[in-house]
Each structure stands twice: as structure tokens, then as C-alpha cells.
Write a protein that holds these residues in place. Structure first.
Motif, PDB file in Angstrom:
ATOM      1  N   GLU A  71     -42.060 -11.586 -19.476  1.00  0.00           N
ATOM      2  CA  GLU A  71     -42.276 -11.427 -18.040  1.00  0.00           C
ATOM      3  C   GLU A  71     -42.762 -12.756 -17.454  1.00  0.00           C
ATOM      4  OE1 GLU A  71     -45.151  -8.496 -16.859  1.00  0.00           O
ATOM      5  OE2 GLU A  71     -44.339  -8.390 -14.820  1.00  0.00           O
ATOM      6  N   TRP A 116     -44.088 -14.481 -13.896  1.00  0.00           N
ATOM      7  CA  TRP A 116     -44.550 -14.284 -12.518  1.00  0.00           C
ATOM      8  C   TRP A 116     -44.296 -15.553 -11.719  1.00  0.00           C
ATOM      9  CZ3 TRP A 116     -49.944 -11.411 -12.591  1.00  0.00           C
ATOM     10  CH2 TRP A 116     -49.736 -10.103 -13.028  1.00  0.00           C
ATOM     11  N   ASN A 153     -40.800 -11.795 -11.743  1.00  0.00           N
ATOM     12  CA  ASN A 153     -41.421 -10.932 -10.734  1.00  0.00           C
ATOM     13  C   ASN A 153     -42.236 -11.784  -9.773  1.00  0.00           C
ATOM     14  OD1 ASN A 153     -40.660  -8.187 -11.376  1.00  0.00           O
ATOM     15  ND2 ASN A 153     -41.790  -8.482 -13.268  1.00  0.00           N
ATOM     16  N   TYR A 154     -41.831 -11.751  -8.512  1.00  0.00           N
ATOM     17  CA  TYR A 154     -42.517 -12.544  -7.487  1.00  0.00           C
ATOM     18  C   TYR A 154     -43.853 -11.886  -7.148  1.00  0.00           C
ATOM     19  CZ  TYR A 154     -43.319 -14.712  -2.929  1.00  0.00           C
ATOM     20  OH  TYR A 154     -43.861 -15.392  -1.870  1.00  0.00           O
ATOM     21  N   GLN A 155     -44.910 -12.720  -7.002  1.00  0.00           N
ATOM     22  CA  GLN A 155     -46.247 -12.161  -6.785  1.00  0.00           C
ATOM     23  C   GLN A 155     -46.859 -12.506  -5.440  1.00  0.00           C
ATOM     24  OE1 GLN A 155     -47.365  -9.962  -8.911  1.00  0.00           O
ATOM     25  NE2 GLN A 155     -45.600 -10.339 -10.224  1.00  0.00           N
ATOM     26  N   GLU A 178     -52.633 -15.576  -3.671  1.00  0.00           N
ATOM     27  CA  GLU A 178     -52.407 -14.183  -4.082  1.00  0.00           C
ATOM     28  C   GLU A 178     -52.058 -14.115  -5.565  1.00  0.00           C
ATOM     29  OE1 GLU A 178     -50.744 -12.604   0.254  1.00  0.00           O
ATOM     30  OE2 GLU A 178     -49.326 -13.174  -1.313  1.00  0.00           O
ATOM     31  N   LYS A 201     -54.025 -12.227  -8.663  1.00  0.00           N
ATOM     32  CA  LYS A 201     -53.359 -11.242  -9.511  1.00  0.00           C
ATOM     33  C   LYS A 201     -53.399 -11.652 -10.974  1.00  0.00           C
ATOM     34  CE  LYS A 201     -49.935  -8.967  -7.460  1.00  0.00           C
ATOM     35  NZ  LYS A 201     -48.739  -8.656  -6.674  1.00  0.00           N
ATOM     36  N   ALA A 239     -56.878 -10.786 -12.112  1.00  0.00           N
ATOM     37  CA  ALA A 239     -57.003  -9.328 -12.310  1.00  0.00           C
ATOM     38  C   ALA A 239     -56.276  -8.903 -13.581  1.00  0.00           C
ATOM     39  CB  ALA A 239     -56.429  -8.595 -11.097  1.00  0.00           C
ATOM     40  N   ALA A 240     -55.094  -9.472 -13.785  1.00  0.00           N
ATOM     41  CA  ALA A 240     -54.308  -9.121 -14.972  1.00  0.00           C
ATOM     42  C   ALA A 240     -55.004  -9.582 -16.250  1.00  0.00           C
ATOM     43  CB  ALA A 240     -52.924  -9.748 -14.867  1.00  0.00           C
ATOM     44  N   LEU A 268     -58.201  -9.663 -16.707  1.00  0.00           N
ATOM     45  CA  LEU A 268     -59.258  -8.674 -16.959  1.00  0.00           C
ATOM     46  C   LEU A 268     -58.691  -7.365 -17.493  1.00  0.00           C
ATOM     47  CD1 LEU A 268     -61.574  -9.089 -13.843  1.00  0.00           C
ATOM     48  CD2 LEU A 268     -62.176  -9.530 -16.219  1.00  0.00           C
ATOM     49  N   ALA A 269     -57.540  -6.974 -16.954  1.00  0.00           N
ATOM     50  CA  ALA A 269     -56.943  -5.695 -17.348  1.00  0.00           C
ATOM     51  C   ALA A 269     -56.017  -5.830 -18.550  1.00  0.00           C
ATOM     52  CB  ALA A 269     -56.165  -5.127 -16.160  1.00  0.00           C
ATOM     53  N   THR A 324     -53.148  -7.362 -18.781  1.00  0.00           N
ATOM     54  CA  THR A 324     -51.744  -7.131 -18.418  1.00  0.00           C
ATOM     55  C   THR A 324     -51.077  -8.431 -17.955  1.00  0.00           C
ATOM     56  OG1 THR A 324     -52.425  -6.535 -16.173  1.00  0.00           O
ATOM     57  CG2 THR A 324     -52.110  -4.728 -17.715  1.00  0.00           C
ATOM     58  N   LEU A 338     -60.301  -4.151  -8.013  1.00  0.00           N
ATOM     59  CA  LEU A 338     -60.228  -4.673  -9.379  1.00  0.00           C
ATOM     60  C   LEU A 338     -60.509  -3.594 -10.427  1.00  0.00           C
ATOM     61  CD1 LEU A 338     -59.507  -7.250 -10.777  1.00  0.00           C
ATOM     62  CD2 LEU A 338     -61.887  -7.950 -10.690  1.00  0.00           C
ATOM     63  N   PHE A 378     -57.583  -1.350 -10.559  1.00  0.00           N
ATOM     64  CA  PHE A 378     -56.449  -2.016 -11.205  1.00  0.00           C
ATOM     65  C   PHE A 378     -56.588  -1.920 -12.731  1.00  0.00           C
ATOM     66  CE2 PHE A 378     -54.396  -5.763 -13.047  1.00  0.00           C
ATOM     67  CZ  PHE A 378     -53.152  -5.744 -12.450  1.00  0.00           C
ATOM     68  N   ALA A 379     -57.806  -2.214 -13.224  1.00  0.00           N
ATOM     69  CA  ALA A 379     -58.039  -2.151 -14.669  1.00  0.00           C
ATOM     70  C   ALA A 379     -57.858  -0.717 -15.177  1.00  0.00           C
ATOM     71  CB  ALA A 379     -59.437  -2.662 -14.977  1.00  0.00           C
ATOM     72  N   ALA A 417     -54.254   0.096 -15.394  1.00  0.00           N
ATOM     73  CA  ALA A 417     -53.632  -0.572 -16.543  1.00  0.00           C
ATOM     74  C   ALA A 417     -53.862   0.263 -17.804  1.00  0.00           C
ATOM     75  CB  ALA A 417     -54.220  -1.964 -16.710  1.00  0.00           C
ATOM     76  N   LEU A 466     -50.000  -4.858  -2.530  1.00  0.00           N
ATOM     77  CA  LEU A 466     -49.896  -6.244  -3.005  1.00  0.00           C
ATOM     78  C   LEU A 466     -50.658  -6.420  -4.321  1.00  0.00           C
ATOM     79  CD1 LEU A 466     -49.093  -9.293  -2.281  1.00  0.00           C
ATOM     80  CD2 LEU A 466     -51.459  -9.477  -1.544  1.00  0.00           C
ATOM     81  N   THR A 524     -47.186  -5.416  -9.738  1.00  0.00           N
ATOM     82  CA  THR A 524     -46.773  -6.729 -10.248  1.00  0.00           C
ATOM     83  C   THR A 524     -45.251  -6.810 -10.392  1.00  0.00           C
ATOM     84  OG1 THR A 524     -47.059  -5.975 -12.521  1.00  0.00           O
ATOM     85  CG2 THR A 524     -48.935  -7.071 -11.512  1.00  0.00           C
ATOM     86  N   ARG A 553     -43.210  -1.421  -5.006  1.00  0.00           N
ATOM     87  CA  ARG A 553     -43.680  -2.186  -3.841  1.00  0.00           C
ATOM     88  C   ARG A 553     -43.086  -1.645  -2.540  1.00  0.00           C
ATOM     89  NH1 ARG A 553     -43.312  -8.129  -6.475  1.00  0.00           N
ATOM     90  NH2 ARG A 553     -45.427  -8.202  -7.303  1.00  0.00           N
ATOM     91  N   ARG A 570     -42.152 -12.023   2.158  1.00  0.00           N
ATOM     92  CA  ARG A 570     -41.273 -12.794   1.276  1.00  0.00           C
ATOM     93  C   ARG A 570     -40.200 -13.518   2.078  1.00  0.00           C
ATOM     94  NH1 ARG A 570     -40.922  -8.570  -3.735  1.00  0.00           N
ATOM     95  NH2 ARG A 570     -39.382  -9.972  -4.602  1.00  0.00           N
TER      96      ARG A 570
END
Lengths: 471, 312
Positions: free
Chosen positions: A81, A83, A113-115, A120, A124, A127-128, A130-131, A133, B162, B165-166, B169, B251, B255, B260, B268
Motif C-alpha cells: 500500500e 499513500w 491511496n491518496y490521503q 493531512e 494520518k 494516527a496509522a 499508533l493504530a 495500520t 484518534l 481510529f485506533a 483498526a 477524512l 485511508t 470515502r 482533490r
């Protein structure tokens, strides 16, 4: 003589320096030789470690370690993947090309995958992380290399480069410090841009001035005065919300950076910084320029291609758009270097994006992701990306491709941008810089619009910046 | 046994009944005539002032909308011309075609419809019984729980994105429509607004229904909901607009493009061409059209609901 010959010469000098390996400097043209020799030294160390391992505990562990940085195609397709941020369409095209060619050979398939914009995407990515992902690789702004590396979100590329015998000499186009952390390469350059000066050549010809525009800031003022008389008002809009351009003016006019070298203190209380802001405020007071903020960004872009605008400071990445807009208005606009300051000093922050290898997945996936990064930033792809966007190619060798040579002939502005990048400076990498940009823009904006005294307001701003930096 | 309860008539605002004129008008004196002409003049001034203020308000609110529509139909050079051009020479659809070419609007519109529809449905399944319970039942901890519901309205979304989000996941919910629906179905605002409406329903109606052996579900369905129709339409519309326009959560919680929604897709267009706003405005037009259609159909109910519930 081709307009970009000077860069080819620099390339040749640098290639020579990689062979001689005699250097003590950490930066500049001799840096590549340092890294190349360091890479060989590291290879030697790795070889010694491997030999020791053989002697002590057999060869299995050492082989496994070396293999972990090299990609070997297996029977199963490795799915990755990627980003992306900015120029979504070109990144998607690159991914499609990879999947059809090199990816097909190596049994690697990448999904883009556009973010969003750079900020931003950074949020992300954090955040990813931390998670758990994270994508396998991602694109983000050049100034984020340090913070991603120190958060262990991204990986050191040196072992991967050493494993495939790759060096960084060809990437040394202008300022490249934003690729490194503590001397190790943590990112490949992806898209490169720098602020340039767009010049209304029709107006210059009408006024009997050089159509390439002023070369120094003294000349710049004279040109602005002539343009003011010609159009009956300010002939330039200066958009102060784009702090990247402000950095270029601090470097070129004031001869100072925004932050000190180790990014622990502001330079706003220096003579150069105060002088720069006083100069801009003076130009506005004399009605030679009009300063606008973020709210008037449309007016700024509208003016960029207008017959009544003499100059615009903007990204080289906008070459195609600005020249197209001007052509639509029947105006002949060219691209020139940002003028030189006292003693001929020049400096512009190098912007754009890097591609990062994320700290996630198996060793096989990481090595596969590195293969994709290597391919994406290779000569042909670098040339292709540049020709499709207006960003500069990220490899010196890309300048020698037919694609870029043709592009520079048809659009000479690219050659100017390529020359401008040789005056490149690194953007600050501190993690507080996004916050600081907002703060600095707001405070400097107030100096123009509330008629504050720069000699008092700038040191006060320096204190605020220092508080954030040392928080 | 089937319980049939006719829906009662909604309570009306205190009306003024006008009866036939019972006494003849008083004789007009010169001083009264002068006073009347002064009053007429004053009334005229007030009317003119009201028209001027109304026009200014229309300009403030409709101006940006007009600018969006105008730009969507202009060429790049027209949109960026100095001085600005306040009309279009010809209606051009090029910007809309370009917007569709660059971004898969059909896919994002479908996602928006799924997320908005799912949120609306889920919200009413949650807030109607919750509001009914808070309005009509006395149970231990009711006020504390209602306080907790109200407190959810005070927590900024940026604070929770956050951890959520976690959590997503871990649950494997990232990039699903469900991830954009679940957090919004227990609307504190909706529960509050509906509870206030339910509390206005006379106890006698509920008691009468219970005497007829109506279940709680029947009472909700046959009495409460018909009476609360304007409030429900209002909550529905607010939810619809809020969800359809939601930019931040789609947003940060997605991912990939799988789930979306349109508001994430429109910027975009800007990223693809930051100079000319024409295509972005065409994208914005496509984004707001469904909201305008819904508003046109539900406008009467909204005015009625805000008048009825006293929410200003």
C-alpha cells in the motif's frame, strides 16, 4: 550550449568526487563521496560481522540478516500500500506503470491511496503509526523526514541501498539535507520545487527593461517603480500566507534563515530578518506592491497571469498553470530567478515531497517496498514525473534524458527553476514548524496591516517562536 | 386485540380568533388625521428599512452561493479576471465534465448516500426510544444519564478521532461505511430536542392509550411520532446536512476510497489544479445540489418545527 549545462557540469564534478572520496565536509558537493565511502566502509563492517558470525555460530544467522534487506521474488504476489499526497494523478500513473512493468517482473503489486495535502497526510500517518495500520511507503513534505525518523515511523534506507549497491550521488541536485537524519538517508526525493519569480515580459518590453526581469533587489525596486507608473498602481501582489516564499526572501534579501542551524532558536531578532520585513512594509507603503493574506489567495492567483502584474513570487511547480493562465489572457510571462540580495546572496527553501519507507510489514514487504521506491525515483520515472507536473526532476541524470531536454527547450522556465535549485536551502525540520508557520504568518501579517514597528514586533515574535521551540 | 388510537391534533399556537366587527369606527378629527399620516410615514420608513436589511442579508448569504454557481460556469480566465466578472457569457458544462473526469463522483456520491442514509436510520432507531424514556419514565439515575447525553454535545470531535481510529483498526472497521455511521447514531442533540417535544404531550393522552392496552411501542408509533413530526423532520434535516457535508471524520477515518464521501473527494479537484477554482466550484455545486433539493421539500416542516419547539 543547453540551458541546463551548468547542472550537468555539477553532476560531472560530483561524480568525480564520488570516485576520489577525499572529503571532510558533511554537506555540499562532496557529501556524496562521504556517503559513498561510508557505504563501502559499512559494507566492510557488515562483511566482518558476517565473517565473525560464520566463525562463531555458523553462517545461517548472517545470511538471514543480509537477506532481510534484499528482495527475492516468491511465488506469492507481494501486495503493498502506497499513500500519496499532492499530484494524485501522476502518482497513480507511476503506480500503474510499476505494476505493469517492474512490479510484474518482481511479483509486486502496489495500490495507491491518496490521503490529502501534506499536513493531512502527516496526521494520518501518525494516527496509522499508533493504530499499527501504516502503509508500506508514503509520500509527504520534505521537511518531515526528521520527525518521522525519530518517531521510528520510517526506516533508514542505507542498509537497503547497501544491499543493492546503490548510492545517493545522482540525487545531489541542489539542497538535499532534508533526505538525511544524522547522516543517514531516510527518504528518496519524490517531487522538488522552489520559489521562482514570474515576470510579465510584455510589460518589461513596453517599459524598455530587461524582459528577464531584475537580477538584484535594488533593480527589483526600480522595476516596480516603473511598473507602478505604467499601470497606475501596485504591479505586484505579494501573498504573505505562503511562508515558503517568505523563507526565500529572508535568505535572499536578509541573508538569514528563519531558525538557527540546530533549530533551537528564531533568527527574527537579527538585523537581516528585521530588514526584510521593513523592506516589504516599505514597498507596500509606497504602493509598489499589494500584500494579501490567505483570504485573498484567489486575487493573488488571478493577478499572477494578468496584464497589469509585473512580478509574482510563486512555486516552480506552478509553471504550467501560470504560463497557461497568462497565455489565456494573452500575456507573455517568463520565469526568472528570485533577485539576489546584497553581495549577490541568493537562497530559496527547497520544497516538494519525499517518499518514505514505513516501518511496517515483514522483511520481504519492506524490501519489496524499497524496490518500488527505487524504481519510482529512478531516472526515467523522475523525468516523467517532472514533465507531467512542473516539479523538477529529482535525479541529475534525469536532466540528460531526451524528455527533459525537450521540455527545457520548449519551456525555458524549467531551466531557470533548475538553476534556482542550486541556491537551495533546507526547510526547517522541527516537528513544531507547521505550528510555527501559522504563528509567524499571523504575526508578520499584522506588521503590514496594523502598521507595527518591525524592529519591535520581530524580536517579540522571536521570543514567541523560541517558546514554542523549547516547549 | 388491535388497539386503534386516532392521532390527536397537534397543539396549535395560541391563536387569535377574529370575530365580526361589533362597533362602528370612531369619527376622524384633524389631529387624528395628522397622527395617522405620521404613523403611515413611520410605517413606510420601517418597511423600507426592513427591505434594505433583508436585501443586505440576502447579499451576505446568497452572495457566496451565487459566486460558486457563477464560477462553476466560467472559464478559468473569466473566473480570475480583474475586475471580476459577475455574469457568464454562455452556460458551459466543461467544468462539470472535467470534475467527473478527474474524480469518480458516482462512487463518492453513493458512499455519501449510504453513510447519510445509514446515519439517519440508525439515529432514529436510537434517539426516539431514548428520548421517550427520558421524557416519560422515572427511573433511578435518569437525570445523571441525561446529563451524560448532554455532555456528549460538549466534546469536540477532534478530541476523540484518534482513539476511535485506533479502536476501528482493532475491530477491522477501517474504511467501512459502518465506521462513518456508528459514532453519529446516538445524537445527544437529537435526544435532547425530541425529549423536549415528547414532554409537551399531555399525560392524559398517554394514560388514555394505556387504558386501551396500547404497548409502549404503539404509544410511540401512534401518538408520539405523529405529534413530533416537525421536530423529527428538523432533526432529520440537520443530521442529513451535517452528515452529507461532514469533511473531518471521513477524512481522518478513511485511508482508501472504499467508504470515502463527497466532501473528501471535492478538495482533490483543487489538489489537481490549484490555480483555477472553476472545476472545484463545479464539484461544490454537485455536492450541494442534494441538500438544496431536500431543503426545498422540507422547508415548511423546518419552519414549523422551530416555531413549535421554540428553538431559535
Amino acid at each position: 550550449m543547453m540551458p541546463f549545462d551548468f547542472l550537468v557540469r555539477i553532476n560531472q564534478q560530483r561524480t568525480t568526487s564520488t570516485r576520489t572520496t577525499s572529503t571532510t565536509s558533511k554537506k555540499g558537493t562532496t557529501m556524496s563521496s562521504t556517503r559513498f565511502s561510508r557505504g563501502r566502509a559499512r559494507a566492510g563492517v557488515l562483511a566482518s560481522i558476517a565473517l565473525g558470525s560464520v566463525l562463531l555460530s555458523g553462517c545461517t544467522a548472517a545470511n538471514a540478516d543480509a537477506a532481510s534487506y534484499t528482495y527475492e521474488p516468491g511465488e506469492e504476489t507481494v501486495e503493498l500500500e502506497f499513500w500519496t499526497a499532492a499530484v494524485e494523478d501522476v502518482n497513480q500513473e507511476l503506480v500503474d506503470m510499476f505494476n505493469e512493468t517492474r512490479g510484474d517482473e518482481l511479483n509486486i503489486q502496489v495500490t495507491a491511496n491518496y490521503q490529502g495535502d501534506y499536513v493531512e497526510t502527516e496526521q494520518k500517518v501518525n494516527a496509522a503509526a499508533l493504530a499499527d495500520t501504516l502503509p508500506n511507503m508514503f509520500v509527504d513534505e520534505v521537511g518531515m523526514t526528521d520527525r518521522f525518523a525519530r518517531a521510528t515511523t520510517t526506516l533508514n534506507l542505507e542498509p537497503y541501498m547497501a544491499a543493492v549497491g546503490m548510492d545517493d550521488a545522482d540525487f545531489q541536485m541542489g539542497e538535499t539535507d532534508n533526505l538525511y537524519v544524522d547522516g543517514d538517508m531516510y527518504a528518496f526525493p519524490h517531487m522538488r520545487s522552489i520559489p521562482v519569480m514570474y515576470v510579465n515580459q510584455d510589460m518589461m518590453r513596453e517599459l524598455g527593461l530587461k524582459e528577464t526581469g531584475p537580477e538584484t533587489f535594488d533593480e527589483f525596486e526600480e522595476y516596480l517603480e516603473a511598473a507602478h507608473d505604467y499601470v497606475g498602481g501596485p504591479a505586484m501582489i505579494f501573498c504573505d500566507y505562503d511562508f515558503w516564499v517568505m523563507e526565500a526572501l529572508f535568505y535572499s534579501y536578509g541573508g538569514t534563515a528563519v531558525l538557527n542551524d540546530d533549530e533551537t532558536a528564531s533568527m527574527y531578532d537579527t538585523e537581516g530578518a528585521i530588514k526584510t520585513i521593513e523592506w516589504i512594509a516599505d514597498l507596500e507603503d509606497r504602493d509598489l506592491i499589494k500584500v494579501t493574506g490567505a483570504a485573498d489567495v484567489s486575487a493573488f492567483f488571478a493577478a499572477a497571469g494578468s496584464a497589469d502584474t509585473a512580478f509574482t513570487f510563486l512555486s516552480s511547480g506552478g509553471i504550467q498553470s501560470i504560463l497557461g493562465l497568462a497565455a489565456g489572457n494573452g500575456v507573455d510571462v517568463g520565469v526568472s530567478l528570485i533577485p539576489a540580495g546584497d553581495n549577490g546572496q541568493r537562497g530559496v527553501s527547497v520544497g516538494g515531497s519525499n517518499i518514505y519507507l514505513a516501518n511496517t510489514g515483514t522483511d520481504q514487504e519492506k524490501a519489496a517496498a524499497f524496490e518500488f521506491m527505487k524504481w519510482t525515483s529512478d531516472t526515467e520515472q523522475a523525468a516523467y514525473s517532472s514533465s507531467r507536473t512542473g516539479y523538477l526532476p529529482v535525479r541529475l541524470s534525469a536532466l540528460e534524458t531526451d524528455l527533459i531536454k525537450d521540455l527545457m527547450e520548449t519551456t525555458p522556465g524549467y531551466a531557470v527553476a533548475a538553476e534556482q535549485i542550486t541556491y537551495g536551502k533546507p526547510r526547517p525540520m522541527t516537528k513544531a514548524y507547521s505550528e510555527l508557520e501559522d504563528l509567524m504568518t499571523e504575526r508578520i501579517h499584522a506588521i503590514y496591516f496594523d502598521d507595527l514597528d518591525a524592529s519591535e514586533a520581530m524580536p517579540a515574535l522571536a521570543e514567541e517562536v523560541n517558546e514554542v521551540l523549547n516547549r | 386485540m388491535t388497539t386503534t388510537i386516532a392521532p390527536p391534533t397537534p397543539p396549535t399556537a395560541a391563536g387569535s380568533s377574529r370575530g365580526p366587527a361589533s362597533s362602528p369606527p370612531p369619527p376622524v378629527t384633524p389631529s387624528a388625521r395628522t397622527a395617522r399620516s405620521g404613523t403611515i410615514l413611520w410605517k413606510a420608513v420601517r418597511v423600507i428599512a426592513r427591505i434594505v436589511v433583508s436585501l443586505l442579508l440576502v447579499l451576505v448569504f446568497a452572495g457566496p452561493f451565487y459566486w460558486m454557481v457563477l464560477t462553476a460556469f466560467q472559464t478559468a480566465s473569466e473566473a480570475l479576471s480583474i475586475p471580476p466578472q459577475f455574469w457568464v457569457d454562455a452556460v458551459r458544462w466543461d467544468n462539470f465534465i472535467a470534475a467527473f473526469d478527474r474524480v469518480n463522483f458516482g462512487h463518492f456520491a453513493l458512499n455519501s448516500a449510504i453513510v447519510t442514509g445509514g446515519t439517519l436510520l440508525g439515529q432514529f432507531l436510537i434517539i426516539v426510544p431514548a428520548a421517550y424514556a427520558f421524557a416519560r419514565f422515572h427511573f433511578k439515575g435518569r437525570d445523571v444519564l441525561f446529563g451524560v447525553v448532554l455532555a456528549t454535545m460538549m466534546i469536540p470531535g477532534q478530541l476523540i478521532f484518534l482513539p476511535v481510529f485506533a479502536m476501528y483498526a482493532k475491530m477491522g472497521l477501517l474504511n467501512t461505511h459502518l465506521s462513518l455511521i456508528l459514532p453519529f447514531i446516538a445524537s445527544g442533540f437529537g435526544i435532547f430536542l425530541l425529549r423536549q417535544t415528547f414532554m409537551r404531550v399531555p399525560d392524559s393522552l398517554i394514560e388514555a392509550a394505556r387504558l386501551d392496552h396500547a404497548s409502549e411501542f404503539t404509544i410511540i408509533r401512534r401518538i408520539m411520532l405523529p405529534l413530533a413530526k416537525p421536530t423529527i423532520v428538523t432533526i432529520g434535516l440537520i443530521t442529513f446536512i451535517g452528515t452529507w457535508n461532514n469533511y473531518f471524520f471521513p477524512l481522518v477515518w478513511t485511508t482508501t476510497d472504499a467508504a470515502r464521501t463527497l466532501p473528501v473527494a471535492v478538495p482533490r479537484l483543487e489538489a489537481l489544479d490549484e490555480i483555477a477554482p472553476t472545476i472545484v466550484m463545479a464539484g461544490n455545486m454537485l455536492l450541494v445540489v442534494p441538500i438544496l433539493i431536500v431543503f426545498l421539500f422540507a422547508r415548511r416542516h423546518i419552519i414549523s418545527a422551530f416555531t413549535y419547539t421554540g428553538v431559535k
